[in-house]
Motif scaffolding. Structure first.
Motif, PDB file in Angstrom:
ATOM      1  N   ASN A   1       0.825  -1.207   0.000  1.00 53.75           N
ATOM      2  CA  ASN A   1       0.000   0.000   0.000  1.00 53.75           C
ATOM      3  C   ASN A   1       0.856   1.252   0.000  1.00 53.75           C
ATOM      4  N   ALA A   2       1.966   1.253   0.732  1.00 59.51           N
ATOM      5  CA  ALA A   2       2.864   2.407   0.721  1.00 59.51           C
ATOM      6  C   ALA A   2       3.453   2.613  -0.669  1.00 59.51           C
ATOM      7  N   GLU A   3       3.801   1.522  -1.330  1.00 58.51           N
ATOM      8  CA  GLU A   3       4.336   1.610  -2.691  1.00 58.51           C
ATOM      9  C   GLU A   3       3.288   2.161  -3.656  1.00 58.51           C
ATOM     10  N   LEU A   4       2.055   1.691  -3.529  1.00 61.13           N
ATOM     11  CA  LEU A   4       0.978   2.191  -4.390  1.00 61.13           C
ATOM     12  C   LEU A   4       0.670   3.659  -4.098  1.00 61.13           C
ATOM     13  N   ASP A   5       0.732   4.056  -2.824  1.00 62.36           N
ATOM     14  CA  ASP A   5       0.500   5.458  -2.474  1.00 62.36           C
ATOM     15  C   ASP A   5       1.562   6.364  -3.082  1.00 62.36           C
ATOM     16  N   ARG A   6       2.821   5.903  -3.081  1.00 64.17           N
ATOM     17  CA  ARG A   6       3.890   6.693  -3.712  1.00 64.17           C
ATOM     18  C   ARG A   6       3.634   6.864  -5.203  1.00 64.17           C
ATOM     19  N   GLU A   7       3.211   5.790  -5.867  1.00 65.94           N
ATOM     20  CA  GLU A   7       2.915   5.860  -7.302  1.00 65.94           C
ATOM     21  C   GLU A   7       1.746   6.807  -7.569  1.00 65.94           C
ATOM     22  N   GLN A   8       0.714   6.733  -6.737  1.00 63.16           N
ATOM     23  CA  GLN A   8      -0.450   7.602  -6.911  1.00 63.16           C
ATOM     24  C   GLN A   8      -0.066   9.059  -6.694  1.00 63.16           C
ATOM     25  N   ALA A   9       0.766   9.327  -5.689  1.00 64.95           N
ATOM     26  CA  ALA A   9       1.205  10.696  -5.427  1.00 64.95           C
ATOM     27  C   ALA A   9       2.023  11.228  -6.606  1.00 64.95           C
ATOM     28  N   LEU A  10       2.826  10.374  -7.205  1.00 65.86           N
ATOM     29  CA  LEU A  10       3.614  10.799  -8.363  1.00 65.86           C
ATOM     30  C   LEU A  10       2.704  11.127  -9.540  1.00 65.86           C
ATOM     31  N   LYS A  11       1.663  10.325  -9.765  1.00 70.88           N
ATOM     32  CA  LYS A  11       0.725  10.592 -10.859  1.00 70.88           C
ATOM     33  C   LYS A  11      -0.011  11.908 -10.633  1.00 70.88           C
ATOM     34  N   VAL A  12      -0.404  12.165  -9.386  1.00 70.43           N
ATOM     35  CA  VAL A  12      -1.103  13.408  -9.068  1.00 70.43           C
ATOM     36  C   VAL A  12      -0.180  14.592  -9.281  1.00 70.43           C
ATOM     37  N   GLN A  13       1.073  14.440  -8.865  1.00 76.05           N
ATOM     38  CA  GLN A  13       2.037  15.525  -9.020  1.00 76.05           C
ATOM     39  C   GLN A  13       2.268  15.827 -10.503  1.00 76.05           C
ATOM     40  N   ILE A  14       2.362  14.802 -11.319  1.00 79.46           N
ATOM     41  CA  ILE A  14       2.562  15.003 -12.764  1.00 79.46           C
ATOM     42  C   ILE A  14       1.321  15.659 -13.364  1.00 79.46           C
ATOM     43  N   ALA A  15       0.149  15.223 -12.939  1.00 77.65           N
ATOM     44  CA  ALA A  15      -1.093  15.772 -13.485  1.00 77.65           C
ATOM     45  C   ALA A  15      -1.268  17.238 -13.101  1.00 77.65           C
ATOM     46  N   LYS A  16      -0.788  17.654 -11.953  1.00 83.89           N
ATOM     47  CA  LYS A  16      -0.916  19.043 -11.528  1.00 83.89           C
ATOM     48  C   LYS A  16      -0.062  19.972 -12.375  1.00 83.89           C
ATOM     49  N   HIS A  17       1.064  19.489 -12.843  1.00 85.97           N
ATOM     50  CA  HIS A  17       1.975  20.341 -13.616  1.00 85.97           C
ATOM     51  C   HIS A  17       1.565  20.480 -15.077  1.00 85.97           C
ATOM     52  N   ARG A  18       0.709  19.604 -15.558  1.00 84.01           N
ATOM     53  CA  ARG A  18       0.291  19.643 -16.943  1.00 84.01           C
ATOM     54  C   ARG A  18      -0.869  20.642 -17.084  1.00 84.01           C
ATOM     55  N   PRO A  19      -0.730  21.666 -17.933  1.00 85.52           N
ATOM     56  CA  PRO A  19      -1.835  22.618 -18.081  1.00 85.52           C
ATOM     57  C   PRO A  19      -3.026  21.966 -18.787  1.00 85.52           C
ATOM     58  N   LEU A  20      -4.207  22.290 -18.325  1.00 82.96           N
ATOM     59  CA  LEU A  20      -5.419  21.748 -18.924  1.00 82.96           C
ATOM     60  C   LEU A  20      -5.855  22.619 -20.095  1.00 82.96           C
ATOM     61  N   PRO A  21      -6.327  22.018 -21.169  1.00 81.82           N
ATOM     62  CA  PRO A  21      -6.783  22.808 -22.307  1.00 81.82           C
ATOM     63  C   PRO A  21      -8.084  23.539 -21.961  1.00 81.82           C
ATOM     64  N   THR A  22      -8.284  24.681 -22.596  1.00 80.35           N
ATOM     65  CA  THR A  22      -9.515  25.442 -22.349  1.00 80.35           C
ATOM     66  C   THR A  22     -10.465  25.282 -23.533  1.00 80.35           C
ATOM     67  N   LEU A  23     -11.735  25.295 -23.251  1.00 82.27           N
ATOM     68  CA  LEU A  23     -12.742  25.205 -24.297  1.00 82.27           C
ATOM     69  C   LEU A  23     -13.026  26.602 -24.846  1.00 82.27           C
ATOM     70  N   ARG A  24     -13.175  26.664 -26.159  1.00 80.18           N
ATOM     71  CA  ARG A  24     -13.507  27.929 -26.807  1.00 80.18           C
ATOM     72  C   ARG A  24     -14.742  27.715 -27.660  1.00 80.18           C
ATOM     73  N   ARG A  25     -15.576  28.712 -27.679  1.00 81.01           N
ATOM     74  CA  ARG A  25     -16.831  28.603 -28.439  1.00 81.01           C
ATOM     75  C   ARG A  25     -16.566  28.884 -29.910  1.00 81.01           C
TER      76      ARG A  25
END
Length: 67
Positions: free
Chosen positions: A34-58
């Motif tokens: 579980n500690a190993e999986l938590d580290r992997e999940q934290a790394l995925k969250v950290q990577i996802a936070k740094h990636r800018p999200l695209p914006t929708l345009r009409r």
């Protein structure tokens, strides 16, 4: 040579001690995994936070929102 006889209480005590050792090992392994999986999940969250999200345009022609 006389047969080696173990009293039933000693047999039960040895079985209980062995069972406790197995349970202790399983709990330790589950916590490690579980500690190993938590580290992997934290790394995925950290990577996802740094990636800018695209914006929708009409789209003015159709009125639909697009990337």
């Amino acid at each position: 040579m006389p047969p080696f006889v173990i009293p039933p209480l000693v047999k039960w005590a040895l079985a209980a001690a062995g069972g406790a050792m197995v349970v202790h090992w399983v709990v330790r392994e589950v916590r490690r995994i579980n500690a190993e999986l938590d580290r992997e999940q934290a790394l995925k969250v950290q990577i996802a936070k740094h990636r800018p999200l695209p914006t929708l345009r009409r789209d003015p022609a159709t009125g639909e929102y697009r990337l």
